[in-house]
Design a protein around this motif. Structure first.
Motif, PDB file in Angstrom:
ATOM      1  N   ASP A 106     -55.845  63.253 -46.753  1.00  0.00           N
ATOM      2  CA  ASP A 106     -55.747  63.021 -45.310  1.00  0.00           C
ATOM      3  C   ASP A 106     -56.735  63.873 -44.524  1.00  0.00           C
ATOM      4  OD1 ASP A 106     -53.781  61.142 -45.657  1.00  0.00           O
ATOM      5  OD2 ASP A 106     -52.127  62.553 -45.355  1.00  0.00           O
ATOM      6  N   GLU A 107     -56.931  65.099 -44.939  1.00  0.00           N
ATOM      7  CA  GLU A 107     -57.854  65.978 -44.216  1.00  0.00           C
ATOM      8  C   GLU A 107     -59.264  65.427 -44.257  1.00  0.00           C
ATOM      9  OE1 GLU A 107     -60.924  68.987 -43.781  1.00  0.00           O
ATOM     10  OE2 GLU A 107     -60.356  68.040 -45.694  1.00  0.00           O
ATOM     11  N   PHE A 108     -59.659  64.871 -45.391  1.00  0.00           N
ATOM     12  CA  PHE A 108     -60.988  64.273 -45.524  1.00  0.00           C
ATOM     13  C   PHE A 108     -61.105  63.033 -44.637  1.00  0.00           C
ATOM     14  CE2 PHE A 108     -63.964  61.361 -47.681  1.00  0.00           C
ATOM     15  CZ  PHE A 108     -65.097  62.152 -47.707  1.00  0.00           C
ATOM     16  N   LYS A 109     -60.052  62.219 -44.611  1.00  0.00           N
ATOM     17  CA  LYS A 109     -60.080  61.008 -43.782  1.00  0.00           C
ATOM     18  C   LYS A 109     -60.113  61.356 -42.291  1.00  0.00           C
ATOM     19  CE  LYS A 109     -56.551  58.837 -45.756  1.00  0.00           C
ATOM     20  NZ  LYS A 109     -55.641  57.718 -46.112  1.00  0.00           N
ATOM     21  N   ASP A 110     -59.450  62.434 -41.914  1.00  0.00           N
ATOM     22  CA  ASP A 110     -59.493  62.872 -40.512  1.00  0.00           C
ATOM     23  C   ASP A 110     -60.914  63.245 -40.106  1.00  0.00           C
ATOM     24  OD1 ASP A 110     -56.789  62.477 -40.251  1.00  0.00           O
ATOM     25  OD2 ASP A 110     -56.254  64.588 -40.568  1.00  0.00           O
ATOM     26  N   ARG A 111     -61.609  63.918 -40.981  1.00  0.00           N
ATOM     27  CA  ARG A 111     -62.995  64.301 -40.680  1.00  0.00           C
ATOM     28  C   ARG A 111     -63.903  63.072 -40.644  1.00  0.00           C
ATOM     29  NH1 ARG A 111     -63.911  68.014 -45.349  1.00  0.00           N
ATOM     30  NH2 ARG A 111     -66.066  68.096 -44.630  1.00  0.00           N
ATOM     31  N   LEU A 112     -63.641  62.102 -41.527  1.00  0.00           N
ATOM     32  CA  LEU A 112     -64.392  60.844 -41.477  1.00  0.00           C
ATOM     33  C   LEU A 112     -64.203  60.165 -40.122  1.00  0.00           C
ATOM     34  CD1 LEU A 112     -64.000  58.923 -44.883  1.00  0.00           C
ATOM     35  CD2 LEU A 112     -66.093  59.794 -43.866  1.00  0.00           C
ATOM     36  N   ASN A 113     -62.965  60.068 -39.680  1.00  0.00           N
ATOM     37  CA  ASN A 113     -62.665  59.397 -38.408  1.00  0.00           C
ATOM     38  C   ASN A 113     -63.326  60.097 -37.234  1.00  0.00           C
ATOM     39  OD1 ASN A 113     -61.124  57.199 -39.269  1.00  0.00           O
ATOM     40  ND2 ASN A 113     -59.273  58.438 -39.439  1.00  0.00           N
ATOM     41  N   ASP A 122     -73.681  60.777 -41.494  1.00  0.00           N
ATOM     42  CA  ASP A 122     -73.047  61.283 -42.708  1.00  0.00           C
ATOM     43  C   ASP A 122     -71.701  60.601 -42.965  1.00  0.00           C
ATOM     44  OD1 ASP A 122     -72.240  62.832 -44.881  1.00  0.00           O
ATOM     45  OD2 ASP A 122     -71.567  64.489 -43.637  1.00  0.00           O
ATOM     46  N   PRO A 123     -70.755  60.574 -42.021  1.00  0.00           N
ATOM     47  CA  PRO A 123     -69.483  59.880 -42.266  1.00  0.00           C
ATOM     48  C   PRO A 123     -69.651  58.369 -42.402  1.00  0.00           C
ATOM     49  CG  PRO A 123     -69.586  60.661 -39.995  1.00  0.00           C
ATOM     50  CD  PRO A 123     -70.718  61.297 -40.717  1.00  0.00           C
ATOM     51  N   MET A 124     -70.623  57.794 -41.676  1.00  0.00           N
ATOM     52  CA  MET A 124     -70.878  56.353 -41.808  1.00  0.00           C
ATOM     53  C   MET A 124     -71.272  56.018 -43.245  1.00  0.00           C
ATOM     54  SD  MET A 124     -70.682  54.679 -38.811  1.00  0.00           S
ATOM     55  CE  MET A 124     -71.133  54.728 -37.088  1.00  0.00           C
ATOM     56  N   LEU A 125     -72.190  56.796 -43.799  1.00  0.00           N
ATOM     57  CA  LEU A 125     -72.636  56.537 -45.164  1.00  0.00           C
ATOM     58  C   LEU A 125     -71.511  56.830 -46.159  1.00  0.00           C
ATOM     59  CD1 LEU A 125     -74.780  55.740 -47.173  1.00  0.00           C
ATOM     60  CD2 LEU A 125     -75.718  58.064 -47.060  1.00  0.00           C
ATOM     61  N   ALA A 126     -70.724  57.868 -45.905  1.00  0.00           N
ATOM     62  CA  ALA A 126     -69.600  58.172 -46.799  1.00  0.00           C
ATOM     63  C   ALA A 126     -68.614  57.002 -46.840  1.00  0.00           C
ATOM     64  CB  ALA A 126     -68.895  59.444 -46.331  1.00  0.00           C
ATOM     65  N   LEU A 127     -68.299  56.433 -45.687  1.00  0.00           N
ATOM     66  CA  LEU A 127     -67.405  55.279 -45.645  1.00  0.00           C
ATOM     67  C   LEU A 127     -68.036  54.082 -46.355  1.00  0.00           C
ATOM     68  CD1 LEU A 127     -64.882  53.787 -44.748  1.00  0.00           C
ATOM     69  CD2 LEU A 127     -65.954  53.414 -42.503  1.00  0.00           C
ATOM     70  N   LEU A 128     -69.333  53.897 -46.147  1.00  0.00           N
ATOM     71  CA  LEU A 128     -70.025  52.792 -46.804  1.00  0.00           C
ATOM     72  C   LEU A 128     -69.928  52.913 -48.321  1.00  0.00           C
ATOM     73  CD1 LEU A 128     -71.786  50.276 -46.463  1.00  0.00           C
ATOM     74  CD2 LEU A 128     -73.789  51.778 -46.346  1.00  0.00           C
ATOM     75  N   ASP A 144     -80.466  65.430 -44.901  1.00  0.00           N
ATOM     76  CA  ASP A 144     -80.384  66.698 -44.185  1.00  0.00           C
ATOM     77  C   ASP A 144     -79.016  67.327 -44.456  1.00  0.00           C
ATOM     78  OD1 ASP A 144     -80.637  68.829 -42.512  1.00  0.00           O
ATOM     79  OD2 ASP A 144     -80.913  67.686 -40.680  1.00  0.00           O
ATOM     80  N   ILE A 145     -78.053  67.097 -43.589  1.00  0.00           N
ATOM     81  CA  ILE A 145     -76.714  67.647 -43.774  1.00  0.00           C
ATOM     82  C   ILE A 145     -75.791  66.508 -44.161  1.00  0.00           C
ATOM     83  CG2 ILE A 145     -74.808  68.859 -42.680  1.00  0.00           C
ATOM     84  CD1 ILE A 145     -76.854  70.132 -40.814  1.00  0.00           C
ATOM     85  N   CYS A 146     -75.242  66.564 -45.360  1.00  0.00           N
ATOM     86  CA  CYS A 146     -74.428  65.481 -45.894  1.00  0.00           C
ATOM     87  C   CYS A 146     -73.128  66.036 -46.462  1.00  0.00           C
ATOM     88  CB  CYS A 146     -75.190  64.727 -46.971  1.00  0.00           C
ATOM     89  SG  CYS A 146     -76.756  64.034 -46.427  1.00  0.00           S
ATOM     90  N   ASP A 147     -72.400  66.823 -45.678  1.00  0.00           N
ATOM     91  CA  ASP A 147     -71.204  67.492 -46.178  1.00  0.00           C
ATOM     92  C   ASP A 147     -70.163  66.502 -46.685  1.00  0.00           C
ATOM     93  OD1 ASP A 147     -72.404  69.824 -45.489  1.00  0.00           O
ATOM     94  OD2 ASP A 147     -71.330  70.096 -43.606  1.00  0.00           O
ATOM     95  N   LEU A 148     -69.916  65.434 -45.914  1.00  0.00           N
ATOM     96  CA  LEU A 148     -68.874  64.487 -46.300  1.00  0.00           C
ATOM     97  C   LEU A 148     -69.277  63.672 -47.526  1.00  0.00           C
ATOM     98  CD1 LEU A 148     -67.770  63.320 -42.748  1.00  0.00           C
ATOM     99  CD2 LEU A 148     -66.412  64.640 -44.368  1.00  0.00           C
ATOM    100  N   ILE A 149     -70.563  63.327 -47.615  1.00  0.00           N
ATOM    101  CA  ILE A 149     -71.041  62.589 -48.788  1.00  0.00           C
ATOM    102  C   ILE A 149     -70.856  63.447 -50.042  1.00  0.00           C
ATOM    103  CG2 ILE A 149     -73.043  61.537 -49.883  1.00  0.00           C
ATOM    104  CD1 ILE A 149     -74.106  60.935 -47.082  1.00  0.00           C
ATOM    105  N   CYS A 150     -71.259  64.708 -49.953  1.00  0.00           N
ATOM    106  CA  CYS A 150     -71.131  65.603 -51.105  1.00  0.00           C
ATOM    107  C   CYS A 150     -69.668  65.806 -51.480  1.00  0.00           C
ATOM    108  CB  CYS A 150     -71.798  66.944 -50.800  1.00  0.00           C
ATOM    109  SG  CYS A 150     -73.593  66.849 -50.618  1.00  0.00           S
ATOM    110  N   GLU A 151     -68.810  65.945 -50.483  1.00  0.00           N
ATOM    111  CA  GLU A 151     -67.389  66.117 -50.767  1.00  0.00           C
ATOM    112  C   GLU A 151     -66.816  64.859 -51.412  1.00  0.00           C
ATOM    113  OE1 GLU A 151     -63.265  67.345 -48.430  1.00  0.00           O
ATOM    114  OE2 GLU A 151     -65.222  67.866 -47.547  1.00  0.00           O
ATOM    115  N   LEU A 152     -67.265  63.696 -50.971  1.00  0.00           N
ATOM    116  CA  LEU A 152     -66.824  62.447 -51.585  1.00  0.00           C
ATOM    117  C   LEU A 152     -67.209  62.405 -53.060  1.00  0.00           C
ATOM    118  CD1 LEU A 152     -65.614  59.582 -51.284  1.00  0.00           C
ATOM    119  CD2 LEU A 152     -67.926  58.794 -50.714  1.00  0.00           C
ATOM    120  N   PHE A 153     -68.426  62.825 -53.383  1.00  0.00           N
ATOM    121  CA  PHE A 153     -68.849  62.890 -54.781  1.00  0.00           C
ATOM    122  C   PHE A 153     -67.962  63.844 -55.568  1.00  0.00           C
ATOM    123  CE2 PHE A 153     -73.365  61.803 -53.242  1.00  0.00           C
ATOM    124  CZ  PHE A 153     -73.143  60.456 -53.445  1.00  0.00           C
TER     125      PHE A 153
END
Length: 443
Positions: A106-113, A122-128, A144-153
């Motif tokens: 849930d915490e990750f999804k909150d940051r995506l939203n 970054d969140p757009m690509l993570a959702l994609l 550049d900065i891809c925190d959510l993408i890296c966390e998704l991996f």
């Protein structure tokens, strides 16, 4: 249309391959049968190179999941946390609804939203990435900065998320080698998952071992181009791979004071894969790499005879110096090359370096001193190297007269005469967004 239905699918695909995407799109609207065959090709690969917002593509995927199953390859560039884009309320609601259905913390999804609401890429690509179940190839160009993408991996690598299970090839190219360290470290999750990885401009003396546990990585084909790694980083990569079949390394324009690994050290670390490694590139910039504070005649500066232990090695690319400890005469490094007759006598013959399994050999940064070595290879080839078929020699034009006449009976021999500029282009010249783009890998 009845006649059209009799055309084999393979022929239709051949026709589609001759057309650009816009033409295929127009053709797909001519009839239902063509549409069914053309749609997978239209959606197979998505390219976003001009910092365009992901809104339109993401909207198409979210609103029609049937399209998502066709996407196998995604090329993106300039993913940044500092470049929000305008996004409509309808898109926000649609994308956030898609987030709510993800099996992620849930915490990750909150940051995506929150990121989607602001319009960050970054969140757009993570959702994609979460919505492409059949994605096989992912190319990140200058992220550049891809925190959510890296966390998704990281979630995918730990088994908390299964949406990237089909990913096979991953490439990351950084903007500037000076800032590549943190960027590449953060992608430890995907580097553990993919079977083929390309990293362009990696400068890391001590790659964080916490990201790569021994024997945990699925990577079998590793290409590190224009990089500069220390021995510790080299060890982390080779130890993390369960089975390594390809290791291609070209040395980039890095700080010469860094303690980068040397050819002998690389061979030593690769020995754990001596029964599986089939392709090896160890290519340094011999024109200007070697410096006065190194003993250039030291044994560690060339591979040595340990390569003979690599029983499956078929393709080898290197420089004359990395193979035999010989710098071409006009190299800038020759000014500091210490004379050491004893070390000269200790250098191996090329016949003592090559493994018996070799099929394809490329030697660059060469001069005429390589010719006797090659002629000896030709003499023993039938018995010692029965599979050797092709040899490419790159002579340095300023050190070697053109039109040298020599041949090796039974072998296909290609001779190049290269200026310093041509050598640099040959080794480092590559198409952006391409897999293993340098010409050296297409020989």
């Amino acid at each position: 249309m009845t006649r059209l239905s009799l055309i084999p699918v393979e022929i239709l695909y051949s026709i589609f391959s001759l057309l650009n995407k816009s033409d295929v799109s127009r053709l797909s609207r001519t009839c239902k049968q063509i549409h069914q065959q053309a749609t997978p090709r239209l959606w197979r690969s998505y390219h976003n190179y001009n910092q365009q917002p992901y809104n339109a593509f993401l909207r198409a995927i979210v609103t029609n999941p049937g399209r998502a199953k066709h996407v196998e390859e995604l090329h993106t560039s300039n993913v940044s946390e500092d470049d929000p884009r305008e996004i409509s309320e309808n898109d926000i609601q649609s994308f956030q609804s898609a987030v709510s259905n993800l099996s992620l913390p849930d915490e990750f999804k909150d940051r995506l939203n929150e990121g989607i609401k602001e319009g960050y890429s970054d969140p757009m690509l993570a959702l994609l990435l979460c919505k492409l179940p059949n994605l096989k190839n992912l190319f990140l160009y200058r992220p550049d900065i891809c925190d959510l993408i890296c966390e998704l991996f990281g979630h995918a690598n730990s088994g908390k998320f299964s949406g990237l299970d089909n990913l096979r090839r991953f490439s990351i190219e950084t903007t500037d080698i000076s800032c590549a360290v943190g960027t590449v470290r953060d992608y430890g999750g995907v580097l553990n998952m993919a079977h083929e990885v390309q990293i362009v401009q990696l400068n890391d003396e001590t790659m964080s071992p916490s990201q790569f546990q021994e024997g945990s990585s699925a990577v079998e084909h590793l290409h590190i181009l224009e990089g500069g790694m220390g021995t510790d980083a080299m060890r982390v990569f080779t130890q993390s791979c369960k089975t390594l079949r390809t290791f291609n390394y070209t040395f980039g324009n890095v700080n010469y004071y860094d303690d980068y690994f040397k050819p002998q050290e690389a061979v030593k670390e690769l020995e754990r894969h001596k029964d599986t490694l089939e392709e090896l590139t160890m290519l340094y910039d011999d024109d200007r790499l070697k410096q006065s504070w190194y003993d250039l005649t030291a044994r560690e500066w060339y591979m040595g005879t340990e390569l003979q232990q690599f029983t499956k090695l078929k393709k080898l690319r290197s420089g004359m110096h990395s193979l035999l400890g010989l710098l071409h005469a006009q190299s800038a490094a020759m000014e500091t090359y210490p004379a050491n007759p004893q070390a000269d006598r200790e250098r191996p013959e090329l016949t003592d370096v090559l493994p018996a399994s070799i099929e394809h050999l490329t030697i660059l940064y060469a001069d005429v001193r390589i010719i006797p070595h090659l002629q000896k290879v030709g003499v023993v080839c039938k018995n010692q190297f029965p599979n050797l078929r092709k040899v490419i020699i790159g002579f340095c034009s300023e050190s070697t007269e053109k039109d040298i006449q020599f041949e090796i009976p039974g072998l296909e021999l290609s001779v190049l005469y290269q200026t310093p500029e041509e050598r640099e282009a040959y080794v480092y010249g590559r198409e952006p967004y391409s897999w293993v783009g340098s010409r050296i890998f297409r020989d």
